[in-house]
Scaffold this motif. Structure first.
Motif, PDB file in Angstrom:
ATOM      1  N   GLY A   1       0.407  -6.516  -4.746  1.00  0.00           N
ATOM      2  CA  GLY A   1      -0.424  -5.616  -5.543  1.00  0.00           C
ATOM      3  C   GLY A   1      -1.001  -4.492  -4.719  1.00  0.00           C
ATOM      4  N   GLY A   2      -1.653  -3.566  -5.393  1.00  0.00           N
ATOM      5  CA  GLY A   2      -2.241  -2.435  -4.708  1.00  0.00           C
ATOM      6  C   GLY A   2      -3.413  -2.802  -3.830  1.00  0.00           C
ATOM      7  N   THR A   3      -4.078  -3.921  -4.128  1.00  0.00           N
ATOM      8  CA  THR A   3      -5.220  -4.347  -3.327  1.00  0.00           C
ATOM      9  C   THR A   3      -5.039  -5.729  -2.716  1.00  0.00           C
ATOM     10  N   LYS A   4      -4.115  -6.543  -3.262  1.00  0.00           N
ATOM     11  CA  LYS A   4      -3.998  -7.926  -2.800  1.00  0.00           C
ATOM     12  C   LYS A   4      -2.551  -8.387  -2.837  1.00  0.00           C
ATOM     13  N   ILE A   5      -2.174  -9.210  -1.848  1.00  0.00           N
ATOM     14  CA  ILE A   5      -0.902  -9.935  -1.868  1.00  0.00           C
ATOM     15  C   ILE A   5      -1.210 -11.356  -2.307  1.00  0.00           C
TER      16      ILE A   5
ATOM     17  N   VAL B   1       7.186  -6.063  -6.490  1.00  0.00           N
ATOM     18  CA  VAL B   1       6.594  -4.907  -5.813  1.00  0.00           C
ATOM     19  C   VAL B   1       6.215  -3.845  -6.849  1.00  0.00           C
ATOM     20  N   PRO B   2       5.095  -3.152  -6.646  1.00  0.00           N
ATOM     21  CA  PRO B   2       4.680  -2.105  -7.586  1.00  0.00           C
ATOM     22  C   PRO B   2       5.424  -0.805  -7.305  1.00  0.00           C
ATOM     23  N   ALA B   3       6.726  -0.831  -7.565  1.00  0.00           N
ATOM     24  CA  ALA B   3       7.592   0.300  -7.221  1.00  0.00           C
ATOM     25  C   ALA B   3       8.872   0.190  -8.026  1.00  0.00           C
TER      26      ALA B   3
ATOM     27  N   ALA C   1       6.763   3.986  -4.118  1.00  0.00           N
ATOM     28  CA  ALA C   1       5.622   3.363  -4.768  1.00  0.00           C
ATOM     29  C   ALA C   1       4.480   4.359  -4.820  1.00  0.00           C
ATOM     30  N   VAL C   2       3.621   4.211  -5.825  1.00  0.00           N
ATOM     31  CA  VAL C   2       2.513   5.138  -6.013  1.00  0.00           C
ATOM     32  C   VAL C   2       1.285   4.700  -5.219  1.00  0.00           C
ATOM     33  N   ASN C   3       0.998   3.394  -5.213  1.00  0.00           N
ATOM     34  CA  ASN C   3      -0.278   2.929  -4.684  1.00  0.00           C
ATOM     35  C   ASN C   3      -0.184   2.163  -3.364  1.00  0.00           C
ATOM     36  N   ILE C   4       1.023   1.962  -2.824  1.00  0.00           N
ATOM     37  CA  ILE C   4       1.196   1.273  -1.549  1.00  0.00           C
ATOM     38  C   ILE C   4       2.214   2.034  -0.703  1.00  0.00           C
ATOM     39  N   PRO C   5       2.194   1.846   0.628  1.00  0.00           N
ATOM     40  CA  PRO C   5       3.087   2.614   1.503  1.00  0.00           C
ATOM     41  C   PRO C   5       4.483   2.006   1.639  1.00  0.00           C
TER      42      PRO C   5
ATOM     43  N   VAL D   1      14.209  -9.179  -5.348  1.00  0.00           N
ATOM     44  CA  VAL D   1      13.151  -8.166  -5.450  1.00  0.00           C
ATOM     45  C   VAL D   1      13.154  -7.597  -6.862  1.00  0.00           C
ATOM     46  N   ASP D   2      11.981  -7.561  -7.458  1.00  0.00           N
ATOM     47  CA  ASP D   2      11.818  -6.961  -8.781  1.00  0.00           C
ATOM     48  C   ASP D   2      10.546  -6.143  -8.805  1.00  0.00           C
ATOM     49  N   ASN D   3      10.491  -5.189  -9.711  1.00  0.00           N
ATOM     50  CA  ASN D   3       9.228  -4.542 -10.012  1.00  0.00           C
ATOM     51  C   ASN D   3       8.211  -5.616 -10.384  1.00  0.00           C
ATOM     52  N   ASP D   4       6.966  -5.462  -9.931  1.00  0.00           N
ATOM     53  CA  ASP D   4       5.973  -6.517 -10.141  1.00  0.00           C
ATOM     54  C   ASP D   4       5.690  -6.788 -11.615  1.00  0.00           C
ATOM     55  N   ALA D   5       5.626  -5.737 -12.425  1.00  0.00           N
ATOM     56  CA  ALA D   5       5.371  -5.945 -13.850  1.00  0.00           C
ATOM     57  C   ALA D   5       6.585  -6.557 -14.542  1.00  0.00           C
ATOM     58  N   SER D   6       7.789  -6.244 -14.074  1.00  0.00           N
ATOM     59  CA  SER D   6       8.981  -6.899 -14.616  1.00  0.00           C
ATOM     60  C   SER D   6       8.944  -8.392 -14.310  1.00  0.00           C
ATOM     61  N   ALA D   7       8.520  -8.746 -13.094  1.00  0.00           N
ATOM     62  CA  ALA D   7       8.378 -10.159 -12.756  1.00  0.00           C
ATOM     63  C   ALA D   7       7.371 -10.836 -13.671  1.00  0.00           C
ATOM     64  N   ALA D   8       6.247 -10.174 -13.924  1.00  0.00           N
ATOM     65  CA  ALA D   8       5.247 -10.734 -14.829  1.00  0.00           C
ATOM     66  C   ALA D   8       5.799 -10.888 -16.243  1.00  0.00           C
ATOM     67  N   ALA D   9       6.615  -9.927 -16.688  1.00  0.00           N
ATOM     68  CA  ALA D   9       7.228 -10.029 -18.012  1.00  0.00           C
ATOM     69  C   ALA D   9       8.144 -11.241 -18.090  1.00  0.00           C
TER      70      ALA D   9
END
Length: 290
Positions: free
Chosen positions: A12-16, A66-68, A80-84, A104-112
């Motif tokens: 995540g943007g603030t936490k792993i 990952v958020p990307a 990615a927008v919020n992480i390097p 590896v998947d987009n983080d929201a896709s994984a949540a879906a």
């Protein structure tokens, strides 16, 4: 693979947030670490460290959300927008460091995927998920399978020439500009004072949250028109916390924007909470093994 354990990681943007998941899908142990944002090297090192700390001899694979945007053909992270993370063959890099198969998947896709299999979308074959957190992510399940295109639903334009987006995104008027936790913080400062946060809006059940709900409903209407889901699920830390205050205005706006037949599609709160991304990443890793 019978008996195999996997590790799921939600970056995540603030936490792993990472977890060890057994062969029956039970989460045996979890770890959290702050997300390093000072450099790509520091971020990769933190991911390797948390996986190594969770790893047992039974672990056969690792799944990372990952958020990307992710190029599934190569395993590359396209930015990615919020992480390097940028222009990196992420899957190959992590495989080399960990010595394990890595999905590896987009983080929201994984949540879906997680909400579809074991959460709010269980038993449905068509689902759209929007996660409202540091940013806004999205995931789509169609025909019972996770759609692995970009699905950057947080970057749908809902206000032409609107507010600038966050982080490295150069766009304006995106869902993320109006519906993220960061957007809620800005709204709180505007209506409550310079020290207020999104938490204060939720705690006070402030009517200003209807503004975010209406923007969310506009985005949901567009997603309904594009994908025709059986259910729309709202997750993410802010989305879950504020759901009851957002869903009424969101439903009203969705009815105005959705094509006939889509206006009554249910909007439901995510059931897996902040575990969804980690569980979905683990499910994806197990799918890759099988």
């Amino acid at each position: 693979m019978a008996g195999a354990h996997v590790i799921g990681v939600d970056l995540g943007g603030t936490k792993i947030h990472a977890g060890l998941v057994d062969a029956d899908g039970h989460v045996e142990r979890t770890l959290d670490r702050p997300t390093p944002t000072e450099s790509q090297e520091a971020l990769l090192a933190a991911l390797v460290e948390i996986v190594r700390e969770l790893r047992t001899p039974e672990v056969q694979a690792v799944g990372i959300g990952v958020p990307a945007r992710v190029d599934q053909r190569t395993g590359g992270v396209l930015g990615a927008v919020n992480i390097p993370l940028s222009d990196l063959n992420f899957r190959a890099e992590m495989r080399e460091w960990l010595g394990l198969p890595v999905s590896v998947d987009n983080d929201a896709s994984a949540a879906a995927l997680a909400e579809h299999r074991v959460g709010a979308g269980r038993g449905r074959s068509e689902l759209v998920l929007l996660t409202l957190g540091t940013g806004v992510g999205g995931g789509v399940v169609t025909g019972g399978r996770l759609y692995r295109g970009w699905t950057e639903l947080g970057h749908l334009v809902i206000v032409q020439g609107g507010d600038p987006c966050q982080g490295a995104c150069p766009g304006h008027g995106h869902v993320e500009s109006y519906c993220s936790g960061g957007a809620a913080d800005r709204l709180a400062r505007r209506v409550l004072g310079p020290d207020a946060t999104a938490h204060d809006l939720v705690e006070q059940r402030h009517p200003a949250l209807a503004e975010i709900g209406a923007h969310l409903g506009t985005a949901i209407g567009s997603a309904v028109n594009a994908f025709g889901p059986e259910v729309v699920v709202v997750g993410g830390g802010f989305g879950v916390a504020a759901f009851e205050l957002l869903v009424g205005p969101a439903r009203e706006a969705m009815r105005n924007e959705a094509l006939p037949g889509g206006e009554e599609i249910p909007i439901e709160r995510a059931q897996l909470g902040l575990e969804a991304g980690m569980i979905g990443a683990a499910l994806a890793a197990r799918d890759a093994l099988e």
